[in-house]
Design an enzyme around this catalytic site. Structure first.
Site, PDB file in Angstrom:
ATOM      1  N   ALA A   1      -8.509 -30.992  28.908  1.00 38.39           N
ATOM      2  CA  ALA A   1      -7.384 -30.750  29.817  1.00 38.39           C
ATOM      3  C   ALA A   1      -7.722 -31.247  31.212  1.00 38.39           C
ATOM      4  O   ALA A   1      -8.881 -31.278  31.630  1.00 38.39           O
ATOM      5  CB  ALA A   1      -7.059 -29.263  29.855  1.00 38.39           C
ATOM      6  N   ASP A  47      -3.960 -35.301  31.699  1.00 33.97           N
ATOM      7  CA  ASP A  47      -2.504 -35.377  31.501  1.00 33.97           C
ATOM      8  C   ASP A  47      -1.925 -33.980  31.709  1.00 33.97           C
ATOM      9  O   ASP A  47      -1.662 -33.248  30.763  1.00 33.97           O
ATOM     10  CB  ASP A  47      -2.194 -35.893  30.101  1.00 33.97           C
ATOM     11  CG  ASP A  47      -0.713 -36.161  29.884  1.00 33.97           C
ATOM     12  OD1 ASP A  47       0.048 -36.110  30.866  1.00 33.97           O
ATOM     13  OD2 ASP A  47      -0.321 -36.405  28.726  1.00 33.97           O
ATOM     14  N   THR A  70      -3.734 -28.215  32.870  1.00 34.55           N
ATOM     15  CA  THR A  70      -3.283 -26.845  32.667  1.00 34.55           C
ATOM     16  C   THR A  70      -1.837 -26.681  33.134  1.00 34.55           C
ATOM     17  O   THR A  70      -1.477 -27.095  34.242  1.00 34.55           O
ATOM     18  CB  THR A  70      -4.203 -25.867  33.400  1.00 34.55           C
ATOM     19  OG1 THR A  70      -5.510 -25.953  32.866  1.00 34.55           O
ATOM     20  CG2 THR A  70      -3.697 -24.446  33.292  1.00 34.55           C
ATOM     21  N   ASN A  93     -13.503 -31.241  41.589  1.00 38.35           N
ATOM     22  CA  ASN A  93     -12.065 -31.135  41.797  1.00 38.35           C
ATOM     23  C   ASN A  93     -11.682 -29.719  42.208  1.00 38.35           C
ATOM     24  O   ASN A  93     -12.310 -28.748  41.801  1.00 38.35           O
ATOM     25  CB  ASN A  93     -11.300 -31.561  40.533  1.00 38.35           C
ATOM     26  CG  ASN A  93     -10.976 -30.394  39.624  1.00 38.35           C
ATOM     27  OD1 ASN A  93      -9.989 -29.668  39.836  1.00 38.35           O
ATOM     28  ND2 ASN A  93     -11.828 -30.166  38.615  1.00 38.35           N
ATOM     29  N   PHE A 122      -4.242 -26.549  39.452  1.00 41.74           N
ATOM     30  CA  PHE A 122      -3.182 -26.478  38.437  1.00 41.74           C
ATOM     31  C   PHE A 122      -1.859 -27.071  38.946  1.00 41.74           C
ATOM     32  O   PHE A 122      -0.791 -26.471  38.816  1.00 41.74           O
ATOM     33  CB  PHE A 122      -2.927 -25.033  37.991  1.00 41.74           C
ATOM     34  CG  PHE A 122      -4.039 -24.365  37.243  1.00 41.74           C
ATOM     35  CD1 PHE A 122      -5.129 -25.072  36.768  1.00 41.74           C
ATOM     36  CD2 PHE A 122      -3.988 -22.990  37.002  1.00 41.74           C
ATOM     37  CE1 PHE A 122      -6.158 -24.444  36.076  1.00 41.74           C
ATOM     38  CE2 PHE A 122      -5.009 -22.352  36.298  1.00 41.74           C
ATOM     39  CZ  PHE A 122      -6.094 -23.076  35.836  1.00 41.74           C
ATOM     40  N   SER A 157     -11.020 -21.697  35.307  1.00 40.64           N
ATOM     41  CA  SER A 157     -10.981 -22.643  36.418  1.00 40.64           C
ATOM     42  C   SER A 157     -11.379 -21.936  37.703  1.00 40.64           C
ATOM     43  O   SER A 157     -10.935 -20.818  37.970  1.00 40.64           O
ATOM     44  CB  SER A 157      -9.573 -23.226  36.577  1.00 40.64           C
ATOM     45  OG  SER A 157      -9.481 -23.958  37.795  1.00 40.64           O
ATOM     46  N   ASN A 186     -10.447 -22.842  40.646  1.00 42.88           N
ATOM     47  CA  ASN A 186      -9.554 -23.291  41.713  1.00 42.88           C
ATOM     48  C   ASN A 186      -8.281 -22.477  41.881  1.00 42.88           C
ATOM     49  O   ASN A 186      -7.414 -22.830  42.669  1.00 42.88           O
ATOM     50  CB  ASN A 186      -9.196 -24.768  41.484  1.00 42.88           C
ATOM     51  CG  ASN A 186     -10.428 -25.645  41.469  1.00 42.88           C
ATOM     52  OD1 ASN A 186     -11.306 -25.500  42.314  1.00 42.88           O
ATOM     53  ND2 ASN A 186     -10.511 -26.544  40.500  1.00 42.88           N
ATOM     54  N   THR A 187      -8.151 -21.385  41.121  1.00 47.93           N
ATOM     55  CA  THR A 187      -7.048 -20.444  41.300  1.00 47.93           C
ATOM     56  C   THR A 187      -7.648 -19.094  41.653  1.00 47.93           C
ATOM     57  O   THR A 187      -8.424 -18.554  40.864  1.00 47.93           O
ATOM     58  CB  THR A 187      -6.204 -20.320  40.018  1.00 47.93           C
ATOM     59  OG1 THR A 187      -5.581 -21.588  39.743  1.00 47.93           O
ATOM     60  CG2 THR A 187      -5.114 -19.270  40.179  1.00 47.93           C
ATOM     61  N   LYS A 207     -10.853 -20.642  26.814  1.00 55.20           N
ATOM     62  CA  LYS A 207     -11.762 -21.569  27.492  1.00 55.20           C
ATOM     63  C   LYS A 207     -12.570 -20.812  28.537  1.00 55.20           C
ATOM     64  O   LYS A 207     -12.004 -20.158  29.415  1.00 55.20           O
ATOM     65  CB  LYS A 207     -10.979 -22.706  28.150  1.00 55.20           C
ATOM     66  CG  LYS A 207     -11.882 -23.791  28.747  1.00 55.20           C
ATOM     67  CD  LYS A 207     -11.078 -25.019  29.134  1.00 55.20           C
ATOM     68  CE  LYS A 207     -11.989 -26.138  29.599  1.00 55.20           C
ATOM     69  NZ  LYS A 207     -11.235 -27.384  29.887  1.00 55.20           N
ATOM     70  N   ASN A 240     -15.780 -25.004  30.868  1.00 59.20           N
ATOM     71  CA  ASN A 240     -15.008 -25.537  31.984  1.00 59.20           C
ATOM     72  C   ASN A 240     -15.964 -26.120  33.023  1.00 59.20           C
ATOM     73  O   ASN A 240     -17.154 -26.259  32.779  1.00 59.20           O
ATOM     74  CB  ASN A 240     -14.146 -24.418  32.584  1.00 59.20           C
ATOM     75  CG  ASN A 240     -12.833 -24.934  33.154  1.00 59.20           C
ATOM     76  OD1 ASN A 240     -12.783 -25.983  33.794  1.00 59.20           O
ATOM     77  ND2 ASN A 240     -11.752 -24.197  32.935  1.00 59.20           N
ATOM     78  N   TYR A 264     -13.979 -35.978  29.556  1.00 55.29           N
ATOM     79  CA  TYR A 264     -13.011 -36.295  30.597  1.00 55.29           C
ATOM     80  C   TYR A 264     -13.651 -37.129  31.701  1.00 55.29           C
ATOM     81  O   TYR A 264     -13.300 -38.289  31.919  1.00 55.29           O
ATOM     82  CB  TYR A 264     -12.392 -35.019  31.161  1.00 55.29           C
ATOM     83  CG  TYR A 264     -11.441 -35.196  32.342  1.00 55.29           C
ATOM     84  CD1 TYR A 264     -11.139 -36.447  32.871  1.00 55.29           C
ATOM     85  CD2 TYR A 264     -10.825 -34.103  32.927  1.00 55.29           C
ATOM     86  CE1 TYR A 264     -10.269 -36.601  33.940  1.00 55.29           C
ATOM     87  CE2 TYR A 264      -9.948 -34.246  34.000  1.00 55.29           C
ATOM     88  CZ  TYR A 264      -9.682 -35.497  34.498  1.00 55.29           C
ATOM     89  OH  TYR A 264      -8.824 -35.650  35.567  1.00 55.29           O
TER      90      TYR A 264
END
Length: 349
Positions: free
Chosen positions: A65, A68, A89, A114, A118, A181, A183-184, A215, A244, A321
């Site tokens: 993920a 795309d 995501t 990164n 999201f 993740s 980043n949230t 995940k 992740n 990825y």
């Protein structure tokens, strides 16, 4: 050829802009109806299929993920040779993500940092788009990665994930519940067992029979990994995706100067430096779950030998990825061709 293009063009370009250009290139392949033709060139030449999650995967290697996010180029990515594509995501509420710049390269390490956050157009819009893929062939197996909307408080996450699951499960071959993740805000706290168990139960109840996987982060302690693995079995989940991106910067053997890395700020690090921990987590999970549970290994995979190593260590499927950014569109073909040779040789022994 791609290496020359990368060094002359992409290396000098903002990483997110370069990603967009690559995205457009794949969109063009898809729009011109060339995906099937390209797929004939990139697919495995021997039978390396994997049967899991109620589906047949042409190759055990797929796309993680993040590339795309809205599911717009699934057929184009399948044409490049990925056996499965995990989109997202995706969140129940559309959101722009974090402010730019938010994607950075560590070229010496073949790694990325990164803090995208999201960015996506929402679960409902994606579901409408993905529904049209059901009849297309050859379509890669479709995974859909779902996460918490940023504006939703952590205490209300169950409702948010339930909404995404209800909308997306009917168009997905499997759902991946992203609670890892960095980043949230607050998201990784959902990996705590007392919060994670009811969340996964809720998603499973609203998945309409679609397989559900969770995940997890590489930054969990070994004990936490084991507890989540055992919980996944107890809840009847279909699998685990490990791992992740990492928030760690120390102990990764980074070649990039530490001050330069620090200047890039927060975010999840992916790519080659993550490989040792990702492999450790894979082995740990496999020791505590039955062979029938699907375990997808991701993190630091660069070559066919890396994929074969993950499979030998107990992975059911493998994803990549970051190396896609550095090796270009023929990377997947090289993985598939390498697996043709390596897996055939292993089976002959």
């Amino acid at each position: 050829m791609y290496r020359i293009i990368f060094n002359l063009v992409f290396k000098r370009m903002d990483p997110e802009r370069a990603h967009h250009l690559a995205y457009v290139f794949i969109q063009v392949i898809q729009a011109l109806g060339l995906s099937r033709l390209v797929h004939d060139f990139t697919r495995p030449r021997t039978d390396i299929t994997v049967h899991t999650l109620g589906r047949t995967f042409e190759t055990p290697f797929g796309l993680a993920a993040g590339f795309d996010k809205d599911g717009k180029i699934v057929m184009g990515l399948g044409g490049l040779g990925f056996g499965h594509v995990e989109v997202g995501t995706l969140t129940a509420i559309a959101q722009p993500g974090n402010p730019k710049p938010r994607l950075f390269r560590l070229i010496a390490d073949r790694a990325l940092i990164n803090r995208m956050g999201f960015n996506n157009h929402g679960a409902a819009e994606a579901a409408t788009r993905l529904r049209h893929l059901e009849r297309l062939r050859p379509r890669p197996v479709l995974g859909v990665n779902i996460g918490k909307s940023r504006v939703v408080e952590v205490d209300d996450a169950l409702h948010d994930y339930r909404e995404s699951a209800s909308v997306l499960a009917p168009v997905a071959d499997y759902l991946a519940v992203n609670v890892s993740s960095p980043n949230t805000p607050g998201l990784r706290g959902l990996q705590e067992i007392d919060k994670l168990a009811p969340l996964l139960e809720t998603v499973r109840r609203h998945s309409a029979g679609t397989p559900v996987l969770v995940k997890i982060a590489p930054d969990l302690s070994d004990d936490e990994v084991v507890r989540i693995a055992e919980m996944a079995v107890e809840l009847g989940l279909d699998g685990i995706i490990a791992t992740n991106t990492t928030i760690a910067r120390e102990g990764l053997g980074l070649k990039t100067d530490a001050s330069a890395v620090a200047a890039l700020g927060a975010g999840g690090l992916s790519g080659a430096p993550l490989a040792p921990r990702s492999l450790e987590v894979l082995k740990l999970i496999r020791e505590h779950v039955p062979a029938s549970l699907c375990v997808i290994s991701v993190g630091g995979v660069r070559t066919a030998a890396d994929v074969a190593e993950r499979l030998a260590a107990g992975a059911t499927l493998v994803q990549g990825y970051s190396e896609f950014i550095y090796s270009g569109p023929l990377w997947v073909r090289s993985i598939n061709r390498g697996l043709d040779r390596l897996l055939h040789k292993q089976r002959a022994l």
